[in-house]
Write a protein that holds these residues in place. Structure first.
Motif, PDB file in Angstrom:
ATOM      1  N   TYR A 164       0.930  -1.216  -0.150  1.00  0.00           N
ATOM      2  CA  TYR A 164      -0.116   0.100  -0.032  1.00  0.00           C
ATOM      3  C   TYR A 164       0.799   1.153   0.062  1.00  0.00           C
ATOM      4  CZ  TYR A 164      -3.620  -3.295   1.795  1.00  0.00           C
ATOM      5  OH  TYR A 164      -4.347  -4.324   1.970  1.00  0.00           O
ATOM      6  N   ARG A 165       0.413   2.309  -0.538  1.00  0.00           N
ATOM      7  CA  ARG A 165       0.900   3.653  -0.439  1.00  0.00           C
ATOM      8  C   ARG A 165       0.212   4.393   0.153  1.00  0.00           C
ATOM      9  NH1 ARG A 165       5.128   6.045  -3.415  1.00  0.00           N
ATOM     10  NH2 ARG A 165       5.454   4.101  -4.569  1.00  0.00           N
ATOM     11  N   ALA A 166       0.757   5.092   1.336  1.00  0.00           N
ATOM     12  CA  ALA A 166       0.098   5.939   2.063  1.00  0.00           C
ATOM     13  C   ALA A 166       0.702   7.460   2.222  1.00  0.00           C
ATOM     14  CB  ALA A 166      -0.424   5.351   3.405  1.00  0.00           C
ATOM     15  N   ASP A 211       5.779  10.124   1.752  1.00  0.00           N
ATOM     16  CA  ASP A 211       5.080   8.924   1.462  1.00  0.00           C
ATOM     17  C   ASP A 211       5.492   7.753   2.179  1.00  0.00           C
ATOM     18  OD1 ASP A 211       3.582  10.152  -0.489  1.00  0.00           O
ATOM     19  OD2 ASP A 211       4.878   9.683  -2.020  1.00  0.00           O
ATOM     20  N   VAL A 212       4.401   6.962   2.595  1.00  0.00           N
ATOM     21  CA  VAL A 212       4.873   5.858   3.533  1.00  0.00           C
ATOM     22  C   VAL A 212       4.454   4.583   2.522  1.00  0.00           C
ATOM     23  CG1 VAL A 212       4.657   4.404   5.727  1.00  0.00           C
ATOM     24  CG2 VAL A 212       4.762   6.990   5.650  1.00  0.00           C
ATOM     25  N   GLN A 213       5.357   3.575   2.450  1.00  0.00           N
ATOM     26  CA  GLN A 213       4.971   2.411   1.814  1.00  0.00           C
ATOM     27  C   GLN A 213       4.937   1.252   2.700  1.00  0.00           C
ATOM     28  OE1 GLN A 213       6.204   2.092  -1.767  1.00  0.00           O
ATOM     29  NE2 GLN A 213       5.201   0.165  -2.255  1.00  0.00           N
ATOM     30  N   ILE A 214       3.414   0.428   2.892  1.00  0.00           N
ATOM     31  CA  ILE A 214       3.407  -0.281   3.729  1.00  0.00           C
ATOM     32  C   ILE A 214       2.940  -1.587   3.144  1.00  0.00           C
ATOM     33  CG2 ILE A 214       1.678  -1.036   5.547  1.00  0.00           C
ATOM     34  CD1 ILE A 214       0.964   2.351   4.775  1.00  0.00           C
ATOM     35  N   GLU A 215       3.884  -2.538   3.636  1.00  0.00           N
ATOM     36  CA  GLU A 215       3.827  -3.960   2.986  1.00  0.00           C
ATOM     37  C   GLU A 215       3.417  -4.994   4.181  1.00  0.00           C
ATOM     38  OE1 GLU A 215       7.236  -5.062   0.696  1.00  0.00           O
ATOM     39  OE2 GLU A 215       6.678  -3.328  -0.537  1.00  0.00           O
ATOM     40  N   LEU A 216       2.281  -5.642   3.586  1.00  0.00           N
ATOM     41  CA  LEU A 216       1.795  -6.521   4.522  1.00  0.00           C
ATOM     42  C   LEU A 216       1.946  -8.077   3.834  1.00  0.00           C
ATOM     43  CD1 LEU A 216      -1.722  -5.031   4.940  1.00  0.00           C
ATOM     44  CD2 LEU A 216       0.163  -4.802   6.483  1.00  0.00           C
TER      45      LEU A 216
END
Lengths: 318, 380
Positions: B157-159, B204-209
């Motif tokens: 996700y890109r937040a 920009d915070v990239q979130i990897e699940l």
């Protein structure tokens, strides 16, 4: 003439029977004189140092080939495809195999070694006239010497091939196909004929020269000249096709590496556009037929010549 | 009389002063002009007004500049040339340009704000509509909060994290993911657990699940937060896991080596297991053996295999007749369009018994011939 031939055939068959079935031979009241002489000659050969050394050399060749094959096993199985139709033959003919080459050099040496002093040493020792004082034909002497050497050599080579064969079965689990088996029989036969050829040369010179040193030097120089001629490039060496070494090499190459590309003697116009392929054995024999015939015929002719000179020879004097 | 006179004088004087002031303002005052008199802005915006002071009065003007009605916590700055003027004099028929910079604070109600710029008697009404209620908070938001994927895929996700406060903040990035999920935050390509941000900046915070392979298919909500001592911004991501497709393949006794005679056969029991989360259909079993070998399977295909269940397949390996003795690899694979499993069975090819027997017999015969030769003829 017919009578003499029949006696010969009878005597030879007796000798072979006696060799293969010694008990029966002993049981017979009178052993055929030719067989007695042949067995005495074999005894001489078995006891001579030079034969033992050659025998050891041949065994070492076989063992060396086996070890080389074992050491380079992985490389060999990479080079040689298992679905190769002549996989078993490759044990003898693959590019680093020393077996064929060593045999090719050893055979003349073996023949010369067994025959160069056959007649003249007997004469120098004075045993020749003693033998002839017995009720035997004079030609038995020459024949027994030839047969004894040939029998021993044949036995040895057979043993050698058997060991290689068995080792192929045990170590690789690969046995020969019928075609390969027949090719190996042909190889054995040709090699024995080749030894017989050099044996006859040696017998011939031993009958001509009084000194065994003279005959051995002549034999060795003949071998050297023929070897040098055979080692020349194919275009030149092929013009001396009566060279026994060249004939043997070609015949063996045709029989043992039956790809068309291995056949230097196939003219370009026949080979043109033909992919390297395996020829059937009978085709190979036809191609090598000239060489095979020459080796057999040359061997017989040499024996006839030495027979001719020996029969007319003065043997009482030392 | 004198007293009266004095009062009169005082009165007259004061009237005169007043009149004089009045006339001065009428006659000598310049006019203020700016094109954008009403603006709609969001909290935190900085507005630059360009204000012209135009003198058409026929006389030279000399006016006090003042700003009236500015809300308390709004900062402003009036600049003309290199100075912050208090009083500006304009020649007749000319104009002076001023720049008024107004910082709308973050913490502001949604409303209409009016203030005035005054120059002498001239007054310019400026209206600012704040379109939303500003906050003293941080925004943590994404445009796409929902993703779908299989259990072995990574949800990325890109937040955006926006520091709306007036101070520099150190945000600690936290997740409250359900069990079986691992969450990684990345800022500028690096995995982080906290991020420091200047006032009024965005990152920009990239979130990897990443779900565990054994996760059950379904929809998962993953609450995330960016927290400082006093502020907490929340973001909820949604990940929909479709069933994972995975196959396991092994031999029945877990031994991956076997022996076989040259030209012979060897039977292997293989176990195919559905290790994924969804049912698998039409699992094909195939082998890639060495050249001229044959491998047959019974059955060659498994029609259906529920998650977690196993099926046994019997493989018959037939060694080529011309195989040289040694070790060979037989690759066996089970595959569906979705999943794949492979094992390598090491097969040692041995010589059949009759080969060994034949070899020994031949060698014995050869030795016998030699021994015979020496025994018979070795004696004098």
């Amino acid at each position: 003439m017919k009578q003499i031939l029949l006696t010969y055939v009878h005597n030879i068959s007796n000798a072979v029977t006696a060799f293969l079935l010694p008990e029966r031979a002993y049981n017979e009241k009178a052993e055929p004189p030719l067989w007695v002489m042949v067995s005495k000659e074999i005894t001489d050969i078995v006891h001579s140092w030079r034969f033992l050394i050659l025998f050891a050399l041949i065994i070492m060749t076989a063992v060396g080939s086996v070890i080389a094959f074992e050491l380079q096993y992985s490389e060999i199985t990479r080079d040689i495809k298992i679905d190769d139709k002549i996989f078993f033959l490759r044990i003898f003919t693959w590019k680093n195999s020393i077996f064929l080459m060593v045999m090719q050099y050893l055979c003349p040496v073996l023949g010369i070694c067994l025959g160069f002093d056959a007649i003249n040493s007997e004469q120098t020792k004075g045993t020749l006239s003693r033998v002839l004082s017995q009720p035997v034909y004079r030609d038995y002497i020459l024949l027994s010497k030839f047969l004894a050497a040939l029998l021993v050599v044949s036995l040895l080579f057979t043993v050698l091939m058997m060991i290689m064969f068995a080792w192929g079965l045990l170590s690789l689990g690969v046995g020969p196909t019928l075609d390969e088996f027949l090719r190996l029989l042909w190889y054995l036969f040709l090699t024995i004929v080749y030894v017989a050829f050099w044996l006859n040369i040696a017998l011939f010179f031993s009958g001509i020269f009084r000194q065994s040193s003279a005959s051995v030097l002549t034999c060795i120089s003949a071998w050297l000249i023929f070897s040098v001629l055979a080692a020349l490039p194919f275009e030149i060496s092929s013009s001396f096709s009566l060279n026994p070494i060249f004939a043997y090499q070609q015949a063996i190459m045709i029989l043992m590496t039956p790809e068309l590309e291995g056949l230097l003697k196939v003219p370009i116009e026949y080979a043109g556009g033909v992919r390297p392929t395996l020829l059937p054995l009978n085709q190979n024999i036809i191609i090598a037929g000239g060489f095979i015939t020459y080796l057999i015929a040359g061997s017989v002719a040499l024996f006839a010549m030495s027979y001719y000179f020996f029969m007319r020879r003065e043997i009482r004097s030392r | 009389m004198i007293k009266k006179n004095i009062w009169l004088k005082v009165f007259m004087l004061s009237v005169a002063v007043m009149l004089s002031g009045l006339t001065a303002s009428v006659k000598g005052s310049a006019t203020l002009y700016t094109p954008y008199t009403r603006l709609a802005v969001s909290p935190g915006t900085s507005i630059d007004y360009t204000i012209d002071l135009v003198n058409h009065s026929g006389q030279m003007s000399n006016d006090e500049i003042s700003i009236v009605g500015m809300p308390d916590n709004w900062k402003y700055n009036l600049v003309s040339g290199a100075y912050s003027p208090r009083r500006i004099s304009v020649l007749n028929g000319e104009k002076k340009t001023m720049t008024l910079k107004v910082d709308v604070p973050y913490q502001v109600e949604k409303n209409t704000y009016t203030f005035y710029v005054r120059a002498g008697s001239s007054s310019l009404q400026l209206v600012v509509d704040v379109t939303e209620t500003g906050s003293n908070e941080t925004e943590f938001s994404t445009t796409q909060a929902n993703m779908q994927g299989s259990a072995n895929s990574t949800f990325s996700y890109r937040a955006a994290l926006k520091n709306r406060t007036a101070q520099k903040q150190l945000y600690s990035l936290r997740s409250d993911a359900p069990r079986g999920w691992s969450v990684t935050f990345q800022v500028d390509g690096r995995s982080v657990t906290s991020v420091e941000m200047e006032a009024n900046t965005n990152k920009d915070v990239q979130i990897e699940l990443k779900p565990s392979a054994q996760i059950v298919a379904g929809s998962y909500k993953i609450p995330l937060s960016a927290v400082t001592g006093s502020i907490s911004a929340k973001l909820e991501l949604e990940a929909v896991v479709t069933g994972s497709h995975e196959l396991g393949l092994r031999t029945e006794n877990d031994v991956l080596s076997t022996t076989a005679n040259k030209g012979g056969k060897r039977t292997l029991k293989l176990v195919v297991r559905n290790t994924g989360a969804s049912e698998l259909r039409n699992i094909e079993i195939k082998a890639t053996p060495p050249a001229h070998w044959e491998v047959n399977f019974e059955p060659t295909q498994i029609d259906q295999l529920a998650p977690g269940s196993e099926a046994t397949v019997t493989a018959t390996v037939k060694v080529s007749n011309r195989a040289v003795l040694g070790d060979y690899q037989v690759n066996v694979e089970a595959r569906t369009p979705e999943a794949y499993a492979k094992i390598t069975v090491r097969t040692s090819v041995e010589a059949p018994f009759y080969y060994i027997l034949l070899g020994i017999v031949i060698i014995a015969a050869a030795l016998y011939i030699v021994v015979f030769l020496f025994r018979k003829f070795g004696r004098r």
